[in-house]
Design an enzyme around this catalytic site. Structure first.
Site, PDB file in Angstrom:
ATOM      1  N   GLU A  25     -24.834   5.731  19.910  1.00  0.00           N
ATOM      2  CA  GLU A  25     -24.485   5.001  18.702  1.00  0.00           C
ATOM      3  C   GLU A  25     -24.121   3.560  19.075  1.00  0.00           C
ATOM      4  O   GLU A  25     -23.353   3.346  20.024  1.00  0.00           O
ATOM      5  CB  GLU A  25     -23.291   5.652  17.993  1.00  0.00           C
ATOM      6  CG  GLU A  25     -23.028   5.041  16.632  1.00  0.00           C
ATOM      7  CD  GLU A  25     -21.914   5.742  15.857  1.00  0.00           C
ATOM      8  OE1 GLU A  25     -21.662   5.331  14.708  1.00  0.00           O
ATOM      9  OE2 GLU A  25     -21.293   6.678  16.389  1.00  0.00           O
ATOM     10  N   GLY A  73     -13.696   4.713  22.086  1.00  0.00           N
ATOM     11  CA  GLY A  73     -12.695   5.747  22.267  1.00  0.00           C
ATOM     12  C   GLY A  73     -13.331   7.103  22.486  1.00  0.00           C
ATOM     13  O   GLY A  73     -12.935   7.854  23.375  1.00  0.00           O
ATOM     14  N   ALA A  74     -14.337   7.409  21.665  1.00  0.00           N
ATOM     15  CA  ALA A  74     -15.024   8.698  21.768  1.00  0.00           C
ATOM     16  C   ALA A  74     -16.255   8.637  20.872  1.00  0.00           C
ATOM     17  O   ALA A  74     -16.424   7.720  20.073  1.00  0.00           O
ATOM     18  CB  ALA A  74     -14.101   9.839  21.344  1.00  0.00           C
ATOM     19  N   MET A  75     -17.116   9.649  21.004  1.00  0.00           N
ATOM     20  CA  MET A  75     -18.349   9.690  20.240  1.00  0.00           C
ATOM     21  C   MET A  75     -18.634  11.111  19.797  1.00  0.00           C
ATOM     22  O   MET A  75     -18.533  12.053  20.580  1.00  0.00           O
ATOM     23  CB  MET A  75     -19.514   9.153  21.101  1.00  0.00           C
ATOM     24  CG  MET A  75     -20.863   9.217  20.410  1.00  0.00           C
ATOM     25  SD  MET A  75     -20.862   8.279  18.866  1.00  0.00           S
ATOM     26  CE  MET A  75     -22.159   9.123  17.971  1.00  0.00           C
ATOM     27  N   HIS A 128     -10.532  13.290  14.848  1.00  0.00           N
ATOM     28  CA  HIS A 128     -11.518  12.397  14.243  1.00  0.00           C
ATOM     29  C   HIS A 128     -12.937  12.789  14.642  1.00  0.00           C
ATOM     30  O   HIS A 128     -13.816  12.937  13.785  1.00  0.00           O
ATOM     31  CB  HIS A 128     -11.224  10.963  14.674  1.00  0.00           C
ATOM     32  CG  HIS A 128     -12.130   9.939  14.067  1.00  0.00           C
ATOM     33  ND1 HIS A 128     -11.793   9.190  12.982  1.00  0.00           N
ATOM     34  CD2 HIS A 128     -13.389   9.540  14.415  1.00  0.00           C
ATOM     35  CE1 HIS A 128     -12.775   8.374  12.672  1.00  0.00           C
ATOM     36  NE2 HIS A 128     -13.766   8.569  13.546  1.00  0.00           N
ATOM     37  N   GLU A 129     -13.164  12.970  15.934  1.00  0.00           N
ATOM     38  CA  GLU A 129     -14.525  13.260  16.379  1.00  0.00           C
ATOM     39  C   GLU A 129     -14.971  14.652  15.940  1.00  0.00           C
ATOM     40  O   GLU A 129     -16.140  14.859  15.581  1.00  0.00           O
ATOM     41  CB  GLU A 129     -14.633  13.107  17.896  1.00  0.00           C
ATOM     42  CG  GLU A 129     -14.206  11.756  18.435  1.00  0.00           C
ATOM     43  CD  GLU A 129     -14.878  10.574  17.757  1.00  0.00           C
ATOM     44  OE1 GLU A 129     -16.013  10.711  17.283  1.00  0.00           O
ATOM     45  OE2 GLU A 129     -14.243   9.498  17.693  1.00  0.00           O
ATOM     46  N   HIS A 159     -16.044  14.613  12.321  1.00  0.00           N
ATOM     47  CA  HIS A 159     -17.380  14.033  12.145  1.00  0.00           C
ATOM     48  C   HIS A 159     -18.469  15.104  12.115  1.00  0.00           C
ATOM     49  O   HIS A 159     -19.575  14.832  11.634  1.00  0.00           O
ATOM     50  CB  HIS A 159     -17.689  13.067  13.293  1.00  0.00           C
ATOM     51  CG  HIS A 159     -17.354  11.637  13.002  1.00  0.00           C
ATOM     52  ND1 HIS A 159     -17.688  11.005  11.830  1.00  0.00           N
ATOM     53  CD2 HIS A 159     -16.717  10.693  13.756  1.00  0.00           C
ATOM     54  CE1 HIS A 159     -17.292   9.746  11.867  1.00  0.00           C
ATOM     55  NE2 HIS A 159     -16.687   9.532  13.027  1.00  0.00           N
TER      56      HIS A 159
END
Length: 893
Positions: free
Chosen positions: A123, A263-265, A299-300, A303
């Protein structure tokens, strides 16, 4: 100067692709210097658009073969594209073979190496650095991925979805085959090949299905993964309970990597995380780190539905997934705590961050709507506006339809759009349609202006009490922010209101012509430029408590003076407005002193109010710490038309020292009575006590150094040596640095010696030195020396952010120097970073967004540094867009 620029992409120019890719079979022969990628795609013509050539995105790839239905085809290259004109008439299979060089990929976008392993970040547009593809979010395909690599070097081979086959190959190699049954865009693809170990946990969800959860880390870090796993389990449970959204794969994996731009994906089923948001033990991580891990893991994971199962039609709709998921992770974090006070503390912290980062963005050259209208580089629009303001827009939807109504809207959203790439309008319509009688449904066209108009609205409130009729009339007026542009129309602004008597009694908020009510809080909706609301049966002149819970992301001017703010600080039942009253009292004194309208001495009324907060038996420690912390220098600067950073720093430091001295006995009481004993727990109660104790220690050290007393710095140094957890150890070190105590230097040396083999702790070590209060250039000099420290590496994003980011973005007095040396330092670092990692460079460049606010000589020196960067002949389009906007240049078409 380089004259070629990336093209300007406009939302109004969106068109569906002429082809769809339905399935993808990827085979990787992994080698650091030369990885072979075989990409077999089933391609379907989009018969709804005119026929044209197939234009596949590609960047820094070596093409070796192109086959259509097994036959060689001719092709041509255009900048950034592989173009194929002569294709079979109907649908066809396309095979592309190419190589890439992961070990030279310093951009950390696409396939790259870190610590001897392979990792990906796709991303927003990293997949085109792996293979040629329609690298856009509305092209969704089912992926099957086969990984081949040395078994000794890369014993763990991971990709999206479910593991369907694995085994050994000749020559000491092995393979793993993964299949993801859910169509996804290319930005959600991921692979990992490395020597890792996993913490595993099997869970059974409410639906009765079994799942395997895994957290993969480097050997030696397994003991730091318990909290991340607990957070993941809590996320799975919460999403199914709150929104009826279950885990949909056999397994869910998190992988931690030390070199990561973000931070993360949320790659489908295979989340790749910065180690910062996975690894934690009490000895190495603070309370803030623990809360951050819980939030980012949530959060991840969230998603998985809001971003993966339903994704963005185009990148202009980025807030469709990010704003919604920010809201969801905030709600998750609040639901994870038991007390209303802890929920309020979380809300205050979120709003404080919004005001410090997003409000300035909304007022500067990078101002853009939550749904942008154009961009040059989409990486530059992963912004606080898209994320945090986007989250506030979703929160306003919930406010307008209620918690249950919002859940109904989410259900309808997934019923309509599961497996699709859609728009922000589609989401808003689903929430409104599920709540047809709501204020959101009534005002939906106006409400959607939050997506379309930039800028932070200004709301002015004025009230009038009429004693004979016992009525209180509240007038509300809104105006768009200065960056909203011409023709901006009124927003739909939900404003939660309460009324408080001067004695502290909560008064009813009963509007005329309504059924009598004893409610003491209610929602008003301002959907016009101006409106009046009359409350009846109001027994005494009230103090209005407006925008409770920060019910809308606006700037409020209510005309309240000190007496009214003290009523709110002492009596408001809304914790946010109680905190806000204290901040406004402090801010008014700082601004008056900065402007020269008042001396920089604190009056007894303010000091007594702060003492009452500190000593209050009713308030939680975490809330007290928030109230007693003065507004930041960055926030103060945003209230001024012309900014002298050194003057702001001097005034704030002076007032902090006065508060330290005036409340010395109270700080001593807090330090001695609120210590946390027993085993470390990162829960809100203990964390709040530690936060207040650390604030007390920092104040006591400031006061002690000013008086020449060595006792409190000595206690802080002892705490650095023997604290049982990182929160207390870092708090003590911060107290020494913040007070410029002589013991700060040996404390830093001891801290480094204790944690020399802990990269995330060494990041803290760098960051604390870079963000320490400046005095006589000492911090700036230390930062320049630290650039040459053996532990510093510009190539590692965490390390670069910990020193350069912490100094340039978080230390205004150190950075904004009258000789311009801070700006020259920034320019040099941005250019160095741009040559190796353009995303990171562009983020560092954002520190100069608000240079036009500065007073001279800072303004002229800042402009010169910006122009030096802008003139660099090989500057990336990412950084060029940022500095160009800062200088007022319109992006070129």
């Amino acid at each position: 100067m380089r004259t070629d620029t990336a093209p300007l992409v406009r939302r109004e120019d969106y068109a569906p692709p002429p082809f769809w890719i339905r399935t993808v079979e990827l085979t990787f022969d992994l080698d650091p210097a030369k990885t072979m990628v075989i990409n077999r795609m089933t391609v379907e013509r989009n018969r709804a658009v005119p026929a044209g050539p197939l234009r596949l995105h590609g960047e820094e790839l070596n093409l070796t073969r192109v086959l259509a239905d097994g036959q060689s085809v001719s092709f041509r290259h255009e900048p950034g594209f592989l173009v194929i004109d002569n294709l079979p008439e109907g649908d066809f299979t396309l095979e592309i073979r190419n190589t890439c060089c992961p070990e030279k990929n310093t951009q950390l976008s696409g396939l790259y190496t870190s610590g001897g392993g392979f990792f990906t970040q796709c991303e927003a547009e990293g997949f085109r650095r792996i293979t040629y593809f329609l690298d856009r979010p509305d092209v969704m395909a089912v992926y099957t991925v086969t990984l081949r690599a040395s078994q000794a070097q890369y014993p763990v081979l991971l990709s999206n979805g479910n593991l369907v086959e694995q085994g050994e190959l000749e020559g000491g190699r092995h393979f793993a085959k993964w299949h993801d049954p859910f169509p996804k865009p290319s930005y959600l693809f991921a692979l990992v090949a490395a020597d890792l170990v996993a913490r595993e946990q099997h869970i059974r969800t409410r639906s009765g299905s079994e799942h395997l959860l895994q957290v993969w880390v480097r050997r030696g870090d397994l003991d730091k993964t318990e909290h991340a796993m607990n957070s993941l389990v809590a996320s799975v449970v919460w999403d199914e309970a709150r929104f009826k959204l279950p885990l949909d794969l056999e397994r869910f994996m998190i992988v931690a990597v030390g070199d990561f731009n973000m931070g993360a994906m949320e790659n489908k089923g295979l989340n790749i995380f910065n180690t910062k948001y996975v690894l934690a033990t009490p000895a190495t991580a603070t309370d803030t780190d623990y809360f951050g891990i819980e939030s980012v893991v949530g959060h991840e994971y969230f998603h998985n539905w809001t971003g993966n199962r339903v994704t963005c039609r185009d990148w202009f709709q980025l807030s469709l997934k990010e704003g919604l998921t920010v809201f969801r992770d905030q709600e998750f974090s609040m639901d994870m705590v038991e007390s209303a006070s802890a929920r309020a503390v979380k809300r205050i912290e979120d709003v404080r961050g919004l005001r410090q980062v997003q409000f300035p963005e909304d007022a500067g050259p990078m101002a853009h709507p939550v749904r942008p209208d154009s961009y040059v580089e989409i990486n530059n629009f992963y912004t606080a506006t898209v994320y945090e303001k986007g989250g506030e827009v979703v929160r306003m939807m919930q406010t307008l339809v209620g918690r249950d109504g919002f859940a109904r809207g989410m259900t309808l959203y997934f019923e309509r759009h599961d497996g699709q790439a859609v728009t922000c309008d589609d989401f808003a319509q689903a929430i409104a349609d599920a709540n047809a009688e709501s204020e959101l449904a009534r005002t939906l066209p106006g409400f959607k202006r939050w997506y379309a108009q930039a800028g932070t609205p200004r709301v002015t409130a004025r009230g009038r009490y009429d004693a004979p009729t016992r009525t209180y009339t509240l007038g509300l007026e809104q105006a768009p922010g200065p960056t909203a542009g011409p023709g901006a129309e009124p927003f739909v602004i939900p404003i939660t209101v309460g009324l408080i008597g001067r004695s502290g009694r909560a008064l009813p908020v009963e509007l005329e012509d309504e059924t009598p009510s004893s409610a003491t809080s209610r929602l008003l909706v301002l959907d016009e430029a101006k409106a009046f609301f009359t409350f009846v049966n109001v027994d005494e002149p009230p103090v209005p408590s407006l925008l409770r819970g920060f019910s809308a992301p606006v700037v409020l001017s209510d005309g309240l003076g000190d007496d009214e703010l003290l009523v709110l600080l002492n009596h408001d039942s809304d914790p946010f407005n109680r905190w806000e009253a204290g901040q406004r009292l402090a801010l008014a004194r700082i601004l008056a002193a900065v402007a020269g309208d008042a001396p920089d001495t604190l009056d007894s009324a303010f000091v007594d109010a702060m003492r009452r907060v500190l000593r209050s038996p009713e308030l939680d420690a975490a809330f007290k710490e928030l109230v007693l912390t003065l507004p930041s220098e960055i926030y103060v600067a945003e209230q001024l038309e012309r900014v002298d950073p050194q003057r702001i720093h001097a005034v704030r430091e002076s007032m902090k020292a006065q508060l330290a001295g005036a409340l010395r006995a109270d700080w001593e009481w807090a330090y001695d009575t609120l210590q946390v004993t027993g085993a470390y727990r990162p829960d809100p109660v203990d964390a709040g006590r530690r936060a207040l104790v650390n604030l007390a220690l920092s104040m006591l050290c400031i006061d002690a150094v000013a008086r020449g007393d060595e006792a409190w710095p000595g206690r802080a140094y002892q705490r650095v040596k023997d604290a049982s957890n990182m929160t207390d150890r870092q708090g003590a070190l911060g107290a020494l640095l913040g007070s410029h105590a002589a013991l700060a230097k040996p404390a830093l040396e001891r801290f480094h010696a204790l944690f020399a083999n802990e990269p995330l702790v060494i990041d803290k070590w760098f960051s604390m030195q870079a963000s320490a209060p400046e005095r006589d250039g000492e911090v700036f000099g230390a930062v320049k020396r630290l650039l040459h420290h053996p532990d510093f590496s510009l190539a590692n994003p965490n390390r670069a952010r910990s020193l350069i980011g912490a100094f340039c973005m978080g230390n205004p007095a150190g950075f904004h120097r009258a000789d311009g040396a801070g700006y020259a330092f920034w320019a040099d670092r941005v250019l160095e970073l741009d040559a190796m990692n353009r995303q990171l460079a562009a983020r560092m460049a954002r520190v100069m967004d608000r240079w036009k606010q500065l007073a001279e000589p800072y303004r002229g020196l800042a402009e010169a540094a910006l122009r030096r960067v802008a003139a660099h002949p090989t500057l990336s389009s990412d950084t060029r867009e940022i500095v160009g906007r800062a200088l007022g240049n319109e992006p070129q078409t």
